[in-house]
Scaffold this motif. Sequence first.
Motif, PDB file in Angstrom:
ATOM      1  N   GLY A 150       0.796  -1.220   0.000  1.00 32.94           N
ATOM      2  CA  GLY A 150       0.000   0.000   0.000  1.00 32.94           C
ATOM      3  C   GLY A 150       0.829   1.270   0.000  1.00 32.94           C
ATOM      4  N   PRO A 151       0.212   2.348   0.487  1.00 33.40           N
ATOM      5  CA  PRO A 151       0.762   3.692   0.327  1.00 33.40           C
ATOM      6  C   PRO A 151       2.135   3.889   0.948  1.00 33.40           C
ATOM      7  CG  PRO A 151      -1.049   3.687   1.899  1.00 33.40           C
ATOM      8  CD  PRO A 151      -1.051   2.353   1.226  1.00 33.40           C
ATOM      9  N   ASN A 152       2.948   4.623   0.193  1.00 28.12           N
ATOM     10  CA  ASN A 152       4.287   5.078   0.610  1.00 28.12           C
ATOM     11  C   ASN A 152       5.346   3.976   0.612  1.00 28.12           C
ATOM     12  OD1 ASN A 152       3.410   7.823   1.155  1.00 28.12           O
ATOM     13  ND2 ASN A 152       2.325   6.945   2.895  1.00 28.12           N
ATOM     14  N   LEU A 153       4.928   2.751   0.358  1.00 26.13           N
ATOM     15  CA  LEU A 153       5.920   1.660   0.370  1.00 26.13           C
ATOM     16  C   LEU A 153       6.787   1.685  -0.884  1.00 26.13           C
ATOM     17  CD1 LEU A 153       3.637  -0.910   2.118  1.00 26.13           C
ATOM     18  CD2 LEU A 153       5.736   0.062   3.041  1.00 26.13           C
ATOM     19  N   ASN A 154       6.347   2.408  -1.917  1.00 29.59           N
ATOM     20  CA  ASN A 154       7.198   2.625  -3.092  1.00 29.59           C
ATOM     21  C   ASN A 154       8.432   3.469  -2.734  1.00 29.59           C
ATOM     22  OD1 ASN A 154       5.078   4.611  -2.715  1.00 29.59           O
ATOM     23  ND2 ASN A 154       5.845   5.659  -4.519  1.00 29.59           N
ATOM     24  N   LEU A 155       8.384   4.147  -1.600  1.00 29.47           N
ATOM     25  CA  LEU A 155       9.496   5.021  -1.194  1.00 29.47           C
ATOM     26  C   LEU A 155      10.508   4.319  -0.291  1.00 29.47           C
ATOM     27  CD1 LEU A 155       7.552   8.340  -0.462  1.00 29.47           C
ATOM     28  CD2 LEU A 155       8.706   7.645  -2.565  1.00 29.47           C
ATOM     29  N   LEU A 156      10.310   3.025  -0.062  1.00 29.84           N
ATOM     30  CA  LEU A 156      11.260   2.302   0.798  1.00 29.84           C
ATOM     31  C   LEU A 156      12.676   2.474   0.280  1.00 29.84           C
ATOM     32  CD1 LEU A 156       9.612  -1.134   1.630  1.00 29.84           C
ATOM     33  CD2 LEU A 156       9.942   0.823   3.152  1.00 29.84           C
ATOM     34  N   GLY A 157      13.598   2.608   1.212  1.00 32.80           N
ATOM     35  CA  GLY A 157      14.995   2.853   0.837  1.00 32.80           C
ATOM     36  C   GLY A 157      15.373   4.278   1.197  1.00 32.80           C
ATOM     37  N   THR A 158      14.420   5.203   0.953  1.00 34.36           N
ATOM     38  CA  THR A 158      14.675   6.600   1.330  1.00 34.36           C
ATOM     39  C   THR A 158      13.716   7.069   2.409  1.00 34.36           C
ATOM     40  OG1 THR A 158      13.212   7.357  -0.448  1.00 34.36           O
ATOM     41  CG2 THR A 158      15.570   7.282  -0.939  1.00 34.36           C
ATOM     42  N   ARG A 159      12.606   6.342   2.603  1.00 33.70           N
ATOM     43  CA  ARG A 159      11.581   6.756   3.567  1.00 33.70           C
ATOM     44  C   ARG A 159      11.984   6.337   4.980  1.00 33.70           C
ATOM     45  NH1 ARG A 159       5.842   3.599   4.485  1.00 33.70           N
ATOM     46  NH2 ARG A 159       5.024   5.070   6.005  1.00 33.70           N
ATOM     47  N   GLN A 160      12.115   7.290   5.863  1.00 36.36           N
ATOM     48  CA  GLN A 160      12.410   7.018   7.283  1.00 36.36           C
ATOM     49  C   GLN A 160      13.289   5.770   7.468  1.00 36.36           C
ATOM     50  OE1 GLN A 160       7.981   7.306   8.276  1.00 36.36           O
ATOM     51  NE2 GLN A 160       8.921   8.079  10.136  1.00 36.36           N
ATOM     52  N   PRO A 161      14.522   5.792   6.978  1.00 36.43           N
ATOM     53  CA  PRO A 161      15.367   4.593   7.079  1.00 36.43           C
ATOM     54  C   PRO A 161      15.599   4.134   8.515  1.00 36.43           C
ATOM     55  CG  PRO A 161      16.604   6.460   6.184  1.00 36.43           C
ATOM     56  CD  PRO A 161      15.182   6.894   6.256  1.00 36.43           C
ATOM     57  N   GLU A 162      15.462   5.076   9.473  1.00 30.60           N
ATOM     58  CA  GLU A 162      15.648   4.684  10.883  1.00 30.60           C
ATOM     59  C   GLU A 162      14.511   3.764  11.347  1.00 30.60           C
ATOM     60  OE1 GLU A 162      14.777   7.610   9.703  1.00 30.60           O
ATOM     61  OE2 GLU A 162      13.115   8.394  10.897  1.00 30.60           O
ATOM     62  N   VAL A 163      13.379   3.814  10.634  1.00 34.01           N
ATOM     63  CA  VAL A 163      12.242   2.941  10.986  1.00 34.01           C
ATOM     64  C   VAL A 163      12.192   1.731  10.051  1.00 34.01           C
ATOM     65  CG1 VAL A 163       9.714   2.781  11.172  1.00 34.01           C
ATOM     66  CG2 VAL A 163      10.859   4.930  11.776  1.00 34.01           C
ATOM     67  N   TYR A 164      12.363   1.988   8.745  1.00 30.13           N
ATOM     68  CA  TYR A 164      12.109   0.940   7.745  1.00 30.13           C
ATOM     69  C   TYR A 164      13.372   0.335   7.142  1.00 30.13           C
ATOM     70  CZ  TYR A 164       7.414   2.779   8.226  1.00 30.13           C
ATOM     71  OH  TYR A 164       6.209   3.177   8.750  1.00 30.13           O
ATOM     72  N   GLY A 165      14.539   0.893   7.491  1.00 28.96           N
ATOM     73  CA  GLY A 165      15.789   0.349   6.968  1.00 28.96           C
ATOM     74  C   GLY A 165      16.093   0.872   5.575  1.00 28.96           C
ATOM     75  N   ALA A 166      17.146   0.328   4.975  1.00 35.07           N
ATOM     76  CA  ALA A 166      17.644   0.825   3.691  1.00 35.07           C
ATOM     77  C   ALA A 166      17.111  -0.006   2.526  1.00 35.07           C
ATOM     78  CB  ALA A 166      19.158   0.806   3.687  1.00 35.07           C
ATOM     79  N   VAL A 167      16.387  -1.063   2.837  1.00 33.27           N
ATOM     80  CA  VAL A 167      15.915  -1.981   1.806  1.00 33.27           C
ATOM     81  C   VAL A 167      14.878  -1.286   0.900  1.00 33.27           C
ATOM     82  CG1 VAL A 167      14.022  -3.008   3.165  1.00 33.27           C
ATOM     83  CG2 VAL A 167      15.256  -4.408   1.540  1.00 33.27           C
ATOM     84  N   THR A 168      14.951  -1.553  -0.406  1.00 31.34           N
ATOM     85  CA  THR A 168      13.987  -0.960  -1.338  1.00 31.34           C
ATOM     86  C   THR A 168      12.916  -2.005  -1.689  1.00 31.34           C
ATOM     87  OG1 THR A 168      15.165  -1.708  -3.306  1.00 31.34           O
ATOM     88  CG2 THR A 168      15.828   0.430  -2.390  1.00 31.34           C
ATOM     89  N   MET A 169      11.845  -1.526  -2.324  1.00 29.71           N
ATOM     90  CA  MET A 169      10.797  -2.454  -2.758  1.00 29.71           C
ATOM     91  C   MET A 169      11.353  -3.430  -3.791  1.00 29.71           C
ATOM     92  SD  MET A 169       7.885  -3.576  -2.240  1.00 29.71           S
ATOM     93  CE  MET A 169       7.296  -2.458  -0.983  1.00 29.71           C
ATOM     94  N   ALA A 170      12.284  -2.949  -4.637  1.00 32.72           N
ATOM     95  CA  ALA A 170      12.907  -3.842  -5.635  1.00 32.72           C
ATOM     96  C   ALA A 170      13.710  -4.939  -4.934  1.00 32.72           C
ATOM     97  CB  ALA A 170      13.797  -3.027  -6.571  1.00 32.72           C
TER      98      ALA A 170
END
Length: 147
Positions: A9-29
């Motif tokens: 869902g929403p904002n998960l396309n931004l993984l990697g740059t989105r709040q890395p302290e919460v979600y880490g550096a991993v991207t959706m790819a």
Amino acid sequence: MSSVLILNGPNLNLLGTRQPEVYGAVTMADIESLCSAHGQSLGLTVSFQQSNHEGALIDAVHAAKSVHSAIILNAGAYTHSSVALMDAISSVELPVVEVHLSNIHAREAFRHKSYIAPVAIGQICGFGARSYTLALDAVAGHLGLAQ
Ligand code: DQA
């Protein structure tokens, strides 16, 4: 081969740059490659979809009924608000595993409530990208595939 939809869902396309302290550096790819390989080892074909729109997520759940054997769903913030998404899951009668990268129960109180959990077969949260591969294990077990 059984097929599984991994729906984000929403904002998960931004993984990697989105709040890395919460979600880490991993991207959706990265998550997609990890899950494709892990799915293959379990005998599962894995498809991916992501949308920032509630209605598009509901359409994806409806469309999954005739194509996939299960859904792994990270509904992002809609987890905590969407009765419509909960109703869509109840309507299609496909097994759904709810996933989150972060441990939603250790975060703000508004994230403790999930509208997905009551209609999911289970919830996995707090393991970062690994939440998704654990969810694939759960799906394989639920579908009776070798673990
Ligand atoms: C999330 C947790 C949600 O509370 C948040 O709104 C997200 C990501 C997770 O994967 O940890 O967007 O679903």
